[in-house]
Every structure is written in C-alpha cells, then in structure tokens.
Motif scaffolding. Structure first.
Motif, mmCIF file in Angstrom:
data_model
loop_
_atom_site.group_PDB
_atom_site.id
_atom_site.type_symbol
_atom_site.label_atom_id
_atom_site.label_comp_id
_atom_site.label_asym_id
_atom_site.label_seq_id
_atom_site.Cartn_x
_atom_site.Cartn_y
_atom_site.Cartn_z
ATOM 1 N N GLY A 1 0.803 -1.214 0.000
ATOM 2 C CA GLY A 1 0.000 0.000 0.000
ATOM 3 C C GLY A 1 0.830 1.256 0.000
ATOM 4 N N TRP A 2 0.115 2.350 -0.159
ATOM 5 C CA TRP A 2 0.707 3.684 -0.099
ATOM 6 C C TRP A 2 -0.006 4.492 0.977
ATOM 7 N N TYR A 3 0.793 5.184 1.752
ATOM 8 C CA TYR A 3 0.296 6.062 2.797
ATOM 9 C C TYR A 3 0.954 7.418 2.596
ATOM 10 N N ARG A 4 0.373 8.462 3.168
ATOM 11 C CA ARG A 4 1.006 9.771 3.050
ATOM 12 C C ARG A 4 0.894 10.524 4.367
ATOM 13 N N GLN A 5 1.827 11.426 4.537
ATOM 14 C CA GLN A 5 1.857 12.215 5.765
ATOM 15 C C GLN A 5 2.134 13.670 5.427
ATOM 16 N N ILE A 6 1.203 14.515 5.807
ATOM 17 C CA ILE A 6 1.378 15.955 5.680
ATOM 18 C C ILE A 6 2.019 16.433 6.974
ATOM 19 N N SER A 7 2.928 17.383 6.844
ATOM 20 C CA SER A 7 3.670 17.873 8.002
ATOM 21 C C SER A 7 2.733 18.260 9.147
ATOM 22 N N GLY A 8 2.983 17.687 10.324
ATOM 23 C CA GLY A 8 2.182 18.014 11.493
ATOM 24 C C GLY A 8 0.915 17.196 11.641
ATOM 25 N N LYS A 9 0.686 16.294 10.691
ATOM 26 C CA LYS A 9 -0.544 15.489 10.742
ATOM 27 C C LYS A 9 -0.195 14.006 10.795
ATOM 28 N N GLN A 10 -1.198 13.194 11.104
ATOM 29 C CA GLN A 10 -0.998 11.750 11.168
ATOM 30 C C GLN A 10 -0.877 11.156 9.777
ATOM 31 N N ARG A 11 -0.143 10.065 9.694
ATOM 32 C CA ARG A 11 -0.029 9.341 8.425
ATOM 33 C C ARG A 11 -1.394 8.747 8.087
ATOM 34 N N GLU A 12 -1.776 8.824 6.819
ATOM 35 C CA GLU A 12 -3.083 8.317 6.403
ATOM 36 C C GLU A 12 -2.945 7.363 5.224
ATOM 37 N N MET A 13 -3.874 6.416 5.155
ATOM 38 C CA MET A 13 -3.891 5.462 4.062
ATOM 39 C C MET A 13 -4.340 6.167 2.780
ATOM 40 N N ALA B 1 2.465 15.929 0.085
ATOM 41 C CA ALA B 1 2.775 15.155 1.278
ATOM 42 C C ALA B 1 4.006 14.307 1.007
ATOM 43 N N VAL B 2 4.492 13.648 2.056
ATOM 44 C CA VAL B 2 5.494 12.598 1.885
ATOM 45 C C VAL B 2 4.725 11.277 1.760
ATOM 46 N N TYR B 3 5.020 10.547 0.717
ATOM 47 C CA TYR B 3 4.322 9.294 0.442
ATOM 48 C C TYR B 3 5.212 8.119 0.843
ATOM 49 N N PHE B 4 4.624 7.188 1.578
ATOM 50 C CA PHE B 4 5.345 6.025 2.082
ATOM 51 C C PHE B 4 4.753 4.739 1.519
ATOM 52 N N CYS B 5 5.627 3.844 1.145
ATOM 53 C CA CYS B 5 5.242 2.515 0.704
ATOM 54 C C CYS B 5 5.205 1.590 1.917
ATOM 55 N N ASN B 6 4.282 0.655 1.904
ATOM 56 C CA ASN B 6 4.129 -0.309 3.002
ATOM 57 C C ASN B 6 3.871 -1.693 2.434
ATOM 58 N N ALA B 7 4.412 -2.699 3.107
ATOM 59 C CA ALA B 7 4.144 -4.080 2.704
ATOM 60 C C ALA B 7 4.156 -4.967 3.944
#
Length: 128
Positions: free
Chosen positions: A34-46, A90-96
């Motif tokens: 999956g991909w998640y993203r995090q905007i500065s100062g906020k929680q990471r979201e799916m 946002a910063v986008y994060f990969c997850n597995a």
C-alpha cells in the motif's frame, strides 16, 4: 526486508505522477502492499492498498484520480496519481506486509516469520 520508493517530485495542479516501490530481502511472500502519506504536522493516512490477488481499497479523497497496482513477480507496487491538487502535497510512504525467511548463524534457513516494512518516503509537491 527493505522497501525503496521512487517517482516523487514537483508538479503543477492537474498534473500526474507515478510512484514506484520495490521490495527486497529474504521475502517468502507479500500479502498486502500500500501507499500512505503524511502531511507535516498530521498523522499518516492510508491512500491506497492492494492485496495479493489485486483487491484494492482507496481513501475517498483519491478515488477516481489514483490507481494502485502491483507486480507480484517483481515485488513492486505502483501508484498512478492523476489530476493532482495542492491537498495531495505530502510525503508518500510505501508499506508491505508478508512472510520472510530467517537464517541461522551458519546461513542455513531455520524459520518463517511475519514482517511489516515501510519505505523511507518520497516527497510529492503539487503547486497551484
């Protein structure tokens, strides 16, 4: 297990980007990616997830604009992002998550165990 993302960058509103993530290491099998993203100062979201058989799930904010896909043989997951807007910045994060192989001191295989891995993140910036 390591995940490495690529494809982030800057784009004008309405533009497109394609993110890619490659998994490596002693992986026996990958269940969900999956991909998640995090905007500065906020929680990471799916943003989007995809199961091994291709079943997908999207955040309401990206439905109809983003498409997640995966290549099981290559252990890769992709995120095609179209019609981007400034709220996608946002910063986008990969997850597995899946199963990995464990090896003993002599290098011989000795067990399986579950893993959850995250990439280092890639910045996506959308300008007005």
């Amino acid at each position: 297990v390591q995940l490495v993302e690529s494809g982030g960058g800057s784009v004008q509103s309405g533009g497109s980007l394609r993110l890619s993530c490659a998994a490596s290491g002693p992986i026996s099998g990958i269940r969900d990616m999956g991909w998640y993203r995090q905007i500065s100062g906020k929680q990471r979201e799916m943003v989007a997830t995809i199961g091994r058989e291709g079943q997908t799930k999207y955040a309401d904010s990206v439905k109809g604009r983003f498409t997640i896909s995966r290549d099981n043989a290559a252990k890769r997951v992709f995120l095609q992002m179209n019609n981007l807007n400034t709220e996608d910045t946002a910063v986008y994060f990969c997850n597995a998550d899946g199963t990995k192989m464990n090896y003993g001191l002599g290098g011989s295989f000795n067990s399986f165990s579950d893993f959850t891995a995250w990439g280092q993140g890639t910045q996506v910036t959308v300008h007005p």
